[in-house]
Design a protein around this motif. Structure first.
Motif, mmCIF file in Angstrom:
data_model
loop_
_atom_site.group_PDB
_atom_site.id
_atom_site.type_symbol
_atom_site.label_atom_id
_atom_site.label_comp_id
_atom_site.label_asym_id
_atom_site.label_seq_id
_atom_site.Cartn_x
_atom_site.Cartn_y
_atom_site.Cartn_z
ATOM 1 N N GLU A 285 2.975 -1.393 -9.339
ATOM 2 C CA GLU A 285 2.917 -0.246 -8.449
ATOM 3 C C GLU A 285 3.255 -0.715 -7.040
ATOM 4 O OE1 GLU A 285 -1.054 1.153 -8.793
ATOM 5 O OE2 GLU A 285 -0.751 2.071 -10.765
ATOM 6 N N GLN B 69 2.561 -0.695 -3.081
ATOM 7 C CA GLN B 69 1.393 -0.470 -2.257
ATOM 8 C C GLN B 69 1.535 -1.206 -0.927
ATOM 9 O OE1 GLN B 69 -1.808 -2.137 -4.744
ATOM 10 N NE2 GLN B 69 -0.149 -3.166 -5.795
ATOM 11 N N HIS C 276 -5.705 -3.819 -7.566
ATOM 12 C CA HIS C 276 -4.351 -3.357 -7.270
ATOM 13 C C HIS C 276 -3.288 -4.222 -7.944
ATOM 14 C CE1 HIS C 276 -5.215 -0.109 -4.402
ATOM 15 N NE2 HIS C 276 -6.334 -0.782 -4.227
ATOM 16 N N TYR D 97 2.131 -5.942 -14.671
ATOM 17 C CA TYR D 97 1.745 -4.652 -15.239
ATOM 18 C C TYR D 97 0.339 -4.661 -15.848
ATOM 19 C CZ TYR D 97 6.569 -3.105 -14.723
ATOM 20 O OH TYR D 97 7.789 -2.754 -14.208
ATOM 21 N N ARG E 65 -2.145 -1.753 -15.230
ATOM 22 C CA ARG E 65 -1.761 -0.376 -15.560
ATOM 23 C C ARG E 65 -2.659 0.200 -16.647
ATOM 24 N NH1 ARG E 65 3.375 1.178 -13.671
ATOM 25 N NH2 ARG E 65 2.844 3.212 -14.538
#
Length: 601
Positions: free
Chosen positions: A51, A53, A102, A130, A133
């Motif tokens: 992701e 961020q 995170h 990942y 996730r």
């Protein structure tokens, strides 16, 4: 980090994370190396991985220059704390927890052994970005081993070349047990974790029929119409027929008349299918994204995504007769709108291993409602009511559940204490977390309004080996049945149902081995939601009945749900007042799935 609507602060994060097993920190934290870090003006750090961020804060330079180099998987959190005696230990833990939440850290335990295996080292490093996730794997090595252990079958109906190409790609990624199937019947032979079918709509539906019957997940791909999906989980998600009825048949792209160009796009399609298989088998991406249907338009250079395909309760391939048919799809297919709604809830009843943790309310008001009865407790057991059956149901998290659910491939199952315990634990049960000062937090297996668990289970047992005949109440905290009265209550319940106008349902209740009476704690729901509480109590009862029905299917049991009966009689049988604690549904259980009756009439 500075606080905002979509930002987190590291302060006190470690103290909060200690309350939840899912947020546990790695024993030997290791910074994920396959991350792209870009320094932004103002000292912010933009991190691209699983992701995107942005991280900011006065301590960020120190964290990246001093703390991150020590997070190499060789040190425990305690070792890291010892390396910085001048820093408050809780502050270090807060920073480590923030990075882990995170996706910037993984478990380093065993990393040396993983790195010794030189093949696919870059692939494992890619996997590590990942991990957060889904949270199913704590390290890149775990994800790789899950992929290597997957059992995959591929079928190329009409174009075996593309299926063979897929098999080659998956073997190169490390999947050891992947092979071509010559027919749809071979997809379900032996133990198979995932079947991949490449063919036209007719071939996909034929293969899906075989996979659904054998309870094998199947990913569909149609090179003629350039579509991928859905990933069909039997009894849970949409099948190719559901997709056809909802969005129609995709048209072929006329722009690809050139054979070489079509072959190139075909390889791209197969590569995308392989990516889906790898992420699903490794556990790096959840099932939900693969329930999408991708539609490619190579000639226009475009793609379209149908974000969620609902499983149709009355689908001719994967469903059954589920009236009342209150909705008509564009294809003309009539459906039950209420059941379609249940199939699209965020926490699905078939997610047996997924607790309703997203409903984790921590406010004092909700904790008080969870721990305080909304109405006087049911009457004390009369003399001779028998003993509490905590032993058979108390181990429901262990062997009895596993043994009971292992029957799910059988046509019929035995309704005994183990099966009933599994059914109750995985529907009405959950996890009770003890807090400070005598408080408790309830993490229920099935979602409910406000996490109040208004749907409670009273069991009228008649013929259940290991459980005395009589009326019992399921206690979530004790994982046990508390006896309320002795004797078989099936006759009284059947007369109550007959008064509601259904002789067929009355017969089902009278002949059942056990009847679950779903009692709604209306007062508890209304104490938070006021007048809306009764509506929420009814919705909770309906969702619970759906989950019980699906679990009964897994156990090889028949579940007949009844909602027309004399409420006063049923309330008197189970010993509730019918107002604050009101019976909403009856679920008759027997040991033969073939005897299941239409629950909607």
């Amino acid at each position: 980090m500075s606080p905002s609507d979509d930002a987190y602060e590291a302060r006190d994060l470690s103290r909060f994370a200690e309350l939840y097993w899912e947020l546990r920190c790695p024993e030997r934290p290791r910074f994920v190396e396959d991350l792209l870090r870009v320094t932004l003006p103002g000292g912010e750090l933009h991190v691209l991985g699983g992701e995107a961020q942005i991280i900011q804060g006065a301590s960020l330079p120190w964290v990246m220059e001093n703390l991150v180099p020590l997070l190499d998987g060789t040190r425990t959190v305690g070792d890291v704390e010892a390396a910085f005696p001048g820093v408050v230990a809780s502050d270090l833990r807060d920073a480590i927890h923030l990075m882990h939440m995170h996706g910037m850290l993984e478990e380093g335990e065993g990393a040396a052994a993983d790195e010794a295996e030189e093949p696919r080292r870059a692939q494992r490093a890619f996997f590590s970005r990942y991990l957060r996730r889904t949270g199913r794997n704590r390290s890149r090595g775990e994800a790789q081993r899950a992929l290597e252990g997957a059992r995959v079958r591929a079928l190329g109906d009409g174009d075996a070349k593309l299926a063979g190409m897929l098999v080659t790609m998956l073997r190169e990624a490390g999947v050891a047990d992947v092979r071509l199937a010559a027919s749809a019947g071979e997809l379900a032979q032996g133990e198979v974790d995932l079947a991949v079918v490449i063919g036209d709509q007719e071939a996909l539906e034929a293969a899906a029929r075989a996979c659904i019957a054998a309870r094998v997940p199947m990913l569909a791909a149609n090179p003629g119409t350039w579509t991928i999906g859905p990933l069909t989980i039997p009894g849970a998600s949409a099948c190719p027929a559901c997709v056809r009825l909802q969005i129609g048949a995709a048209a072929a792209d006329p722009a690809l008349d050139d054979g070489a160009l079509r072959a190139l796009w075909g390889r791209a399609l197969v590569s995308r299918v392989a990516q889906h298989v790898i992420f699903h088998a490794s556990g790096l991406l959840a099932v939900a994204p693969l329930e999408h249907v991708e539609v490619w338009r190579p000639g226009a250079g475009e793609t379209a995504l149908h974000p969620f395909m609902t499983r149709l309760p009355s689908c001719p391939l994967c469903g059954g007769d589920a009236p009342p048919r209150t909705a008509t799809l564009p294809s003309g297919h009539a459906e039950s709108l209420a059941r379609m709604f249940h199939n699209t809830t965020v926490v699905q009843p078939w997610h047996i291993g997924q607790h309703a943790g997203m409903q984790a309310h921590i406010s004092p008001e909700v904790r008080k409602l969870q721990s305080t009865p909304a109405a006087p407790s049911p009457r004390r057991p009369p003399e001779g009511a028998g003993t509490q059956v905590a032993a058979p149901l108390g181990g429901a998290f262990g062997a009895p559940v596993g043994a009971a659910l292992s029957r799910r491939r059988d046509a019929t199952g035995t309704l005994d204490a183990g099966a009933l315990g599994a059914l109750l634990e995985l529907s009405f049960g959950g996890r009770v977390e003890r807090r400070a000062e005598g408080e408790a937090h309830v993490r229920r297996t099935t979602a409910s309004a406000g996490n109040l668990g208004s749907a409670e289970a009273y069991v009228a047992a008649a013929r259940v080996p290991g459980i005395a005949a009589g009326v019992h109440r399921f206690e979530l905290a004790a994982r046990a049945l508390t006896p309320l009265r002795a004797g078989v209550a099936a006759g009284a319940l059947a007369r109550a149902v007959l008064a509601g106008g259904s002789a067929e349902h009355a017969a089902a209740v009278e002949s059942a081995g056990a009847v679950i009476v779903v009692v709604g704690s209306v007062a508890r729901a209304c104490s938070k939601y006021y007048a809306r509480g009764y509506t929420y109590a009814l919705l909770d009862a309906g969702l619970m009945a759906h989950r019980v029905e699906l679990l009964a299917q897994e156990l090889g049991l028949a579940a007949t749900t009844v909602w027309t009966f004399d409420d006063e009689v049923v309330a008197r049988v189970v010993g509730v007042d019918g107002i604050d604690l009101a019976p909403h549904l009856l679920i008759a259980l027997t040991g033969a799935a073939t005897e299941a009756r239409d629950v909607s009439r």
